[in-house]
Design an enzyme around this catalytic site. Sequence first.
Site, short mmCIF file in Angstrom:
data_model
loop_
_atom_site.label_atom_id
_atom_site.label_comp_id
_atom_site.label_asym_id
_atom_site.label_seq_id
_atom_site.Cartn_x
_atom_site.Cartn_y
_atom_site.Cartn_z
N LYS A 175 15.07 18.64 -35.23
CA LYS A 175 15.75 17.77 -36.20
C LYS A 175 14.66 17.14 -37.05
O LYS A 175 13.97 16.20 -36.63
CB LYS A 175 16.53 16.69 -35.46
CG LYS A 175 17.80 16.25 -36.12
CD LYS A 175 17.63 15.58 -37.45
CE LYS A 175 17.13 14.16 -37.33
NZ LYS A 175 16.78 13.56 -38.62
N GLU A 251 5.77 9.78 -29.24
CA GLU A 251 4.57 9.46 -30.02
C GLU A 251 5.02 8.49 -31.10
O GLU A 251 5.74 8.87 -32.03
CB GLU A 251 3.95 10.73 -30.61
CG GLU A 251 3.41 11.63 -29.51
CD GLU A 251 2.66 12.85 -30.03
OE1 GLU A 251 2.64 13.08 -31.25
OE2 GLU A 251 2.09 13.57 -29.20
N CYS A 285 0.38 7.30 -38.72
CA CYS A 285 0.46 6.46 -37.54
C CYS A 285 -0.93 6.03 -37.08
O CYS A 285 -1.10 4.99 -36.46
CB CYS A 285 1.17 7.21 -36.42
SG CYS A 285 0.47 8.83 -36.11
N GLU A 379 2.75 -2.68 -38.45
CA GLU A 379 2.47 -1.36 -39.04
C GLU A 379 3.06 -1.33 -40.45
O GLU A 379 4.28 -1.29 -40.61
CB GLU A 379 3.09 -0.26 -38.18
CG GLU A 379 2.73 1.12 -38.67
CD GLU A 379 3.36 2.23 -37.85
OE1 GLU A 379 4.55 2.13 -37.51
OE2 GLU A 379 2.64 3.22 -37.55
P1 NDP Z 1 11.92 7.03 -37.55
O1 NDP Z 1 11.81 6.53 -36.16
O2 NDP Z 1 12.72 6.24 -38.52
O3 NDP Z 1 12.55 8.48 -37.59
C1 NDP Z 1 11.95 9.55 -36.88
C2 NDP Z 1 13.00 10.62 -36.63
O4 NDP Z 1 14.00 10.13 -35.73
C3 NDP Z 1 13.74 11.05 -37.87
O5 NDP Z 1 13.97 12.44 -37.80
C4 NDP Z 1 15.02 10.24 -37.78
O6 NDP Z 1 16.04 10.81 -38.53
C5 NDP Z 1 15.30 10.31 -36.30
N1 NDP Z 1 16.17 9.28 -35.75
C6 NDP Z 1 16.38 8.02 -36.19
N2 NDP Z 1 17.22 7.36 -35.36
C7 NDP Z 1 17.52 8.21 -34.35
C8 NDP Z 1 18.32 8.13 -33.15
N3 NDP Z 1 18.97 7.03 -32.81
N4 NDP Z 1 18.39 9.21 -32.36
C9 NDP Z 1 17.70 10.34 -32.66
N5 NDP Z 1 16.96 10.49 -33.77
C10 NDP Z 1 16.86 9.44 -34.60
O7 NDP Z 1 10.43 7.22 -38.05
P2 NDP Z 1 9.94 7.66 -39.49
O8 NDP Z 1 10.51 8.97 -39.86
O9 NDP Z 1 10.14 6.50 -40.41
O10 NDP Z 1 8.38 7.91 -39.24
C11 NDP Z 1 7.42 6.91 -39.34
C12 NDP Z 1 7.04 6.39 -37.96
O11 NDP Z 1 6.54 7.46 -37.16
C13 NDP Z 1 5.93 5.36 -38.00
O12 NDP Z 1 6.20 4.30 -37.14
C14 NDP Z 1 4.72 6.13 -37.49
O13 NDP Z 1 3.72 5.36 -36.93
C15 NDP Z 1 5.34 7.06 -36.51
N6 NDP Z 1 4.48 8.20 -36.29
C16 NDP Z 1 3.85 8.33 -35.08
C17 NDP Z 1 2.98 9.36 -34.85
C18 NDP Z 1 2.34 9.55 -33.52
O14 NDP Z 1 1.89 10.64 -33.23
N7 NDP Z 1 2.27 8.54 -32.66
C19 NDP Z 1 2.68 10.35 -35.89
C20 NDP Z 1 3.40 10.13 -37.11
C21 NDP Z 1 4.27 9.08 -37.29
P3 NDP Z 1 16.27 10.35 -40.04
O15 NDP Z 1 14.95 10.27 -40.72
O16 NDP Z 1 17.10 11.44 -40.59
O17 NDP Z 1 16.95 9.02 -39.95
#
Ligand code: NDP
Length: 482
Positions: A175, A251, A285, A379
């Site tokens: 997804k 992550e 991140c 962040e």
């Molecule tokens: P989100 O947590 O908003 O979304 C991540 C994914 O989860 C998206 O595909 C989103 O879908 C989906 N999602 C949201 N809510 C749910 C749920 N309840 N159940 C299942 N899936 C869900 O993160 P972002 O996309 O905004 O990414 C940025 C974040 O990711 C930052 O905090 C960053 O630090 C972190 N990150 C961490 C990394 C690591 O390796 N530790 C690497 C890169 C980023 P949709 O977008 O369609 O809502």
Amino acid sequence: MEFYSHMIDGEEVASLSGATFSSFDPHTHQDWAEIALGDGSDADRAVTAARRAFDTGPWPRMGAAERGRILHRLADLIEAHADDLGMADTRDMGKPITQSRGNDVPRTAANFRFFADHARLSTSEAYPMDTGHHAYTRYGPAGVVAAIAPWNFPMMLESWKVAPALAWGNTVVLKPAEDTPVSATLIARLALEAGMPPGVFNVVHGYGPDSAGQALTENPAVDRITFTGESGTGRVIAAAGARNLTPVSLELGGKGANLVFADADLDNAVEWSIRAVFTNSGQVCLAGSRLYVQREIYDEFLARFVAAADAMVVGDPKDEATQIGPLASAEHHAKVAGYVDTITEQGGTLRTGGLGEGWTVRPTVITGMDHKARHAREEIFGPVVVVIPFSTEAEAVELANDTTYGLNAMLFTENLHRAHRVSAALRAGTVWVNCFFVRDLRAPFGGAGDSGIGREGGTFSREFFTEPKAVVMQIDEAADSR
Ligand code: NDP
């Protein structure tokens, strides 16, 4: 506008509801692609296909070498389609084309190659026993993997999950994030072309919560959930996984500390510190967004750092000269702008940067702010850094560790003893010494505290994506003599 559908059981299919959404180009502010908008019923359909492919299909049964050949072919195709794939991520989220095509595409291909080879070459443990038995570990696939990815490194982070899952014989439902859906469908097409059987690699689009992503995390037919995204979403997903006792790898966010000691090579420290916080417009991140500099070199370092930040080219992400593109979405731009607008209110001084044209934010350097201020704690996920002086090594470590996150840290020093000592003292999943973002895919990757649960990479990915089994055999010494 081109239409990008789900990929379920080897077929490109629309949503059962017929609903779609648009992918928006953050530079042109125009819709540029139409995407199938999935819901729980589409996610369930994809899981059913993945389950069938796992339970009865050839993929888990064909062996790592044959799977590896297909994954290498996929990597070849990814490299051959670098232009389309790079442009897809650039149009979806504004990443400069030199980074999407020049960095993310090769790293995506490298993820598939690495995990294909890693699975093929892995050994397992044998335990000779003195009881007339011997035991060994068998690393069999876990089953159906739900992979949920963020928008900041779309194809690269998706492949970081999908590649080890596939290499170890699992089937996958991916997804992608709502803001960056296109490259996932493109790669799923290439996987079929590479010879991957239908149902092995499925993609569903949609936005969570209450949608496809959430349904994947709640489906009892899913055996592993691997998620990269915000810490808050991670908590929701961990709770969903707990209900079915589905193992979860998370992550999550970070607030990376970057420590520059007086004995650092300043040219190197400035160059890497700039990359650490401004790459991908700071939407990383791992960003080194808390920059602690030892007082003896503070003024000189800051002058050079600000000059280098000012020299960065902000503009159209499709232009090869651009280093900083727009932020990924209106919503995200509003969030980062909120931090930029409150710098003075939080006691800081804007040394350079600020809001640019459209949804861009120029490389923004803040000084004078307390380490406890919001900008230094939360962040921001944009090209914004807070620079803070420190006096002693002990103080630097204390400041760096004073965070709920624990994803990564960086330190710059020419003193070998200090490098080891400080690396050991920092609470972080990765510590980079005199560099940033350099990865060996065999090494563990993940974070402590609010930055996540578990590690991926090399054997750490194997632990998560397999169901290790102990086989204990009785050895009948007399058997051959009968
Ligand atoms: P989100 O947590 O908003 O979304 C991540 C994914 O989860 C998206 O595909 C989103 O879908 C989906 N999602 C949201 N809510 C749910 C749920 N309840 N159940 C299942 N899936 C869900 O993160 P972002 O996309 O905004 O990414 C940025 C974040 O990711 C930052 O905090 C960053 O630090 C972190 N990150 C961490 C990394 C690591 O390796 N530790 C690497 C890169 C980023 P949709 O977008 O369609 O809502």
